[in-house]
Scaffold this motif. Structure first.
Motif, PDB file in Angstrom:
ATOM      1  N   HIS A 117      -1.602   2.772  11.139  1.00  0.00           N
ATOM      2  CA  HIS A 117      -2.662   1.876  11.390  1.00  0.00           C
ATOM      3  C   HIS A 117      -3.051   0.780  10.307  1.00  0.00           C
ATOM      4  O   HIS A 117      -3.463  -0.334  10.556  1.00  0.00           O
ATOM      5  N   TRP A 118      -2.904   1.253   9.101  1.00  0.00           N
ATOM      6  CA  TRP A 118      -3.097   0.395   8.061  1.00  0.00           C
ATOM      7  C   TRP A 118      -2.070  -0.982   8.078  1.00  0.00           C
ATOM      8  O   TRP A 118      -2.488  -2.105   7.621  1.00  0.00           O
ATOM      9  N   ASP A 156      -1.559   7.194   9.636  1.00  0.00           N
ATOM     10  CA  ASP A 156      -2.636   6.345   9.050  1.00  0.00           C
ATOM     11  C   ASP A 156      -1.845   5.036   8.518  1.00  0.00           C
ATOM     12  O   ASP A 156      -2.260   3.996   8.604  1.00  0.00           O
ATOM     13  N   LEU A 196       0.904  -1.122   0.198  1.00  0.00           N
ATOM     14  CA  LEU A 196      -0.035  -0.027  -0.065  1.00  0.00           C
ATOM     15  C   LEU A 196       0.952   1.114   0.067  1.00  0.00           C
ATOM     16  O   LEU A 196       2.026   1.245   0.487  1.00  0.00           O
ATOM     17  N   LEU A 205      -3.887  -4.814   8.352  1.00  0.00           N
ATOM     18  CA  LEU A 205      -3.344  -6.011   7.462  1.00  0.00           C
ATOM     19  C   LEU A 205      -3.046  -7.170   8.404  1.00  0.00           C
ATOM     20  O   LEU A 205      -3.215  -8.299   7.952  1.00  0.00           O
TER      21      LEU A 205
END
Lengths: 381, 402
Positions: free
Chosen positions: B178-179, B175, B164, B183
């Motif tokens: 967080h992602w 952010d 990503l 995952l």
């Protein structure tokens, strides 16, 4: 676990709104045109699939991608009954090129543009009050990647509803660099044809509202997302890898609990480049094996151009419309398929009544080897 | 010594910034900004060599440096590493990539940068206007795509999990963390390299209207990993990820993370945070505040990752100090702190079994009231670093008198 698609929105060179876009694609109407946004004299390539909303030929203005995104999200949210208030709903946006076109205009021409609007959060907050917004720059699979992340949020129980969107406009830098690397400039996108010459970019946005499926909640839904895979080739920064693509296709089917023989329709990534189409065809042939002549196959970039980060979600919306209506848009410009795709059952020349279509696969692959594949299912309305 | 089910921990950190090579050094530099001449720009060739990197943009090279260091720190690279000698640095050919010691599909990448490839897009446009597309270098093509940083990190180390790229404004780095955790929590991968990178150049300075001296030229990286996967390979977590929020406004974000005005042990503030009037302060005044951008420049999409690295430094200091002085008296709650003894049960991915007092946790926020939103994250000590006594008092000695 499946999720319901309860709203959809689309803006593309072929039309505005999901109904108009799908009708145009089924009618074989292409958004192909002579290059309007940039000075034609500076390129060998002279065509693109643009949304013609500039004030005058050659006169470009900032913020066009943001406008399309807001329109697509607005359409999807309205259809899902969310109205204009997305203050409590995460909005995940997949894009290849963000508002880089606006940055180009600001840098070169001094056009007014706030660099804080390279991402879409500010505009989404202004229009919809949305604050849990995330702009993912994941090249040409970005919107299906965003869909996968949204599906995870619903599966883990973190959210009930998520808006997923994709958007891109043609940047002059990407258009110019593609022009530079194409050996012969393409005059249209011809997915999977032996004589394909490469990709042409397109403008567009797409959005869906994804909801966790509750018992009895399926009524009125546009369809169901069964699973989305995402992975990375980790091999080359621009060239696709058939192995990575095959892994993504296989994983999507495995996650969805379907076999190749269960797939009725494949919306191929089909960019019309030598490398993508050969790699994608080889991967599909490998995963589908003896079932490869089963599903109908089509690739809409022949009419929309490569809408980049938004393309996966646009294909997904078209797939859902095809499952619901039984009509599948054709792959225009496909005279003789490349050898790897000889056994594929392409829809060619005109739309086809596909009959009882239940399950579809949607492919999206991007620079950097980022692959995402979705499996969707018809919702019986 | 137990982790909650699904807990996500940080098992590696890496920096590529001028003047600070470790979390502790970054924290120190943040607490006491150095005066005098600026340190030399970070030399990427010293870490990753030159060969194979000629056409990569500066932000990508910085990101590769930070990611390499984080993977090393997490013990995910073989110990006999070719790139230890810069002269023989790896090239782009697959044979001499630094492939990880675990299966590549168990690792994802989440990169964050807002400004990284602005120069390619804009300078290419200028070149077309001055000449034509025919004169462009085809080697610029990968850099025209905004995810080029995430791609190269994956290619260099063979990381085949989800890949990503966050370009999400001032909150983008946090952010991204967080992602990365999301995952892992969703079971997509066991671990994720999270990297934030920014640089400055003529284009960035022009479009931001800021001078080079104000802006970060650097990168930071973390390895975030499922606690059980870290344990399974004998890796140690240096911090555990707590709750994350993205809300409208700083006060709203802090309140969502710390109900009842609980006082964290430390607050990593948004970029260039200035204290508002009394009553408008989202975090009790007695809580030490650190603005890492004072040390390394305005950090845009790299900020959240840098803050996490500095917070890891703070947690290590807290653990070391409280471990050395086990009889340290409990710090009294500040007069304006309200209820300062809240505990976090880990509303982040998975949650923790044993509550860690808020006073031992680090609060991190990116973005301010002028941004589209504010992101916040809590980091807490891992179980083997938990200690019953709050660490605030000893750390105050590190504060500058200003």
């Amino acid at each position: 676990m499946s999720q319901l698609v309860t709203g959809a929105g689309a803006v593309a060179s072929v039309g505005e709104g999901v109904d108009e876009v799908f009708r145009a694609l089924c009618a074989g109407i292409s958004g192909l045109g002579e290059l309007r946004g940039f000075d034609q004299e500076r390129y060998r390539t002279r065509h693109a699939y643009e949304i013609d909303d500039r004030p005058a030929p050659g006169a470009d203005l900032p913020g066009r991608a943001t406008d399309w995104l807001l329109r697509a999200v607005g359409e999807a949210a309205a259809q899902a009954g969310l109205g204009e208030d997305l203050s409590e709903v995460p909005v995940l946006v997949g894009t290849g090129l963000r508002e880089l076109r606006s940055a180009e205009l600001a840098w070169r021409d001094g056009a007014p543009f706030d660099i804080g609007r390279l991402h879409f959060g500010t505009a989404l907050r202004e229009r919809f009050g949305a604050v849990r917004t995330h702009t993912f720059s994941g090249a040409c699979s970005a919107s299906l990647y965003a869909l996968a992340l949204a599906a995870d949020l619903l599966t883990t129980g973190a959210e009930d509803t998520v808006v997923v969107a994709g958007v891109d406009t043609v940047t002059e830098s990407m258009y110019g660099l593609l022009d530079r690397v194409n050996s012969e400039p393409p005059d249209r996108v011809r997915p999977f044809d032996r004589d394909r010459r490469g990709v042409l970019m397109g403008d567009g946005a797409a959005a869906v509202v994804l909801r966790r499926e509750e018992p009895g909640a399926g009524t009125g839904a546009l369809g169901r997302v069964r699973a989305v895979s995402m992975n990375c080739d980790a091999r080359h920064v621009t060239a696709p890898d058939p192995q990575g693509i095959a892994r993504a296709v296989h994983e999507a089917q495995w996650r969805a609990g379907v076999k190749p023989g269960d797939i009725d329709l494949v919306l191929l990534h089909g960019t019309g480049t030598q490398l993508n189409d050969a790699a994608e065809a080889a991967a599909i042939a490998e995963v589908f094996g003896t079932e490869v002549s089963g599903p109908l196959m089509t690739a809409i970039k022949c009419m929309t151009g490569h809408t980049s980060g938004g393309s996966g979600l646009l294909s997904l919306i078209v797939a859902l419309e095809s499952l619901a209506s039984g009509r599948v848009p054709p792959t225009l410009g496909l005279a003789e398929p490349l050898p790897e795709a000889e056994a594929f059952r392409f829809v060619r020349e005109e739309a086809r009544e596909g009959g009882d279509l239940r399950v579809a696969q949607i492919d999206a692959f991007g620079f950097g080897g980022v692959n995402a594949v979705a499996i969707v299912e018809r919702a019986d309305r | 010594m137990t982790h909650g089910p699904g807990e996500v921990v940080i098992t590696g950190v890496g920096l590529a910034v001028p003047g600070a090579s470790t979390p502790d050094a970054l924290l120190r530099r943040t607490a006491c900004p150095v005066t005098g001449p600026d340190p030399e720009p970070f030399d990427t060739a010293a870490r990753i060599g030159r060969r194979g990197h000629r056409y990569k943009d500066r932000a990508t090279r910085l990101a590769l440096c930070a990611a390499l260091e984080a993977l090393r720190d997490a013990d995910l690279l073989p110990s006999d590493r070719e790139s230890d000698s810069p002269a023989g640095g790896p090239s782009d050919s697959p044979s001499d990539r630094e492939t990880v010691t675990v299966p590549g599909d168990t690792i994802g990448v989440v990169a964050s940068s807002n400004l990284g490839n602005l120069d390619t897009a804009c300078l290419t446009t200028t070149a077309i206007a001055e000449r034509s597309a025919v004169d462009l270098s085809p080697m610029s093509l990968p850099n025209a795509s905004s995810n080029v940083i995430a791609s190269w990190v994956a290619i260099r180390h063979g990381l085949r999990g989800p890949n990503l790229m966050l370009c999400n404004g001032p909150t983008s780095g946090l952010d991204a963390v967080h992602w990365g955790a999301a995952l892992v929590a969703a079971g997509r991968v066991r671990r994720v390299v999270v990297v934030g990178a920014e640089t400055h150049n003529a284009v960035v300075e022009d479009l931001l209207g800021r001078s080079a001296g104000e802006l970060l030229d650097g990168a930071a990286a973390l390895v975030v990993e499922g606690a059980r996967w870290a344990e399974a390979r004998g890796a140690r977590g240096v911090a555990a990820l707590g709750q994350y929020e993205r809300r409208a406004g700083l006060t709203g974000c802090v309140e969502a993370l710390l109900p009842d005005a609980a006082a964290p042990g430390v607050w990593f503030t948004p970029e260039r945070y200035t204290e508002g009037p009394a009553g408008g302060v989202p975090v009790p005044r007695a809580v030490p505040r650190y603005d890492v951008t004072g040390a390394v420049g305005r950090a845009s999409g790299a900020l959240g990752v840098l803050q996490c690295v500095a917070a890891v430094g703070w947690l290590a200091r807290a653990a070391a100090t409280s471990g050395a002085e086990p009889v340290e008296p409990v710090e009294p709650v500040e007069p304006d702190a309200g209820a300062g003894n809240g505990t976090a049960f880990g509303a982040g991915p998975g949650g923790a079994r044993d509550p860690v007092p808020v006073s031992r946790q680090a609060l991190i926020t990116s973005g301010d009231d002028t941004a589209d939103a504010v992101a916040g994250l809590l980091l807490r000590p891992t179980p083997d670093r938990s200690h019953p006594h709050p660490a605030r008092a000893p750390l105050i000695s590190m504060e500058c008198s200003r």
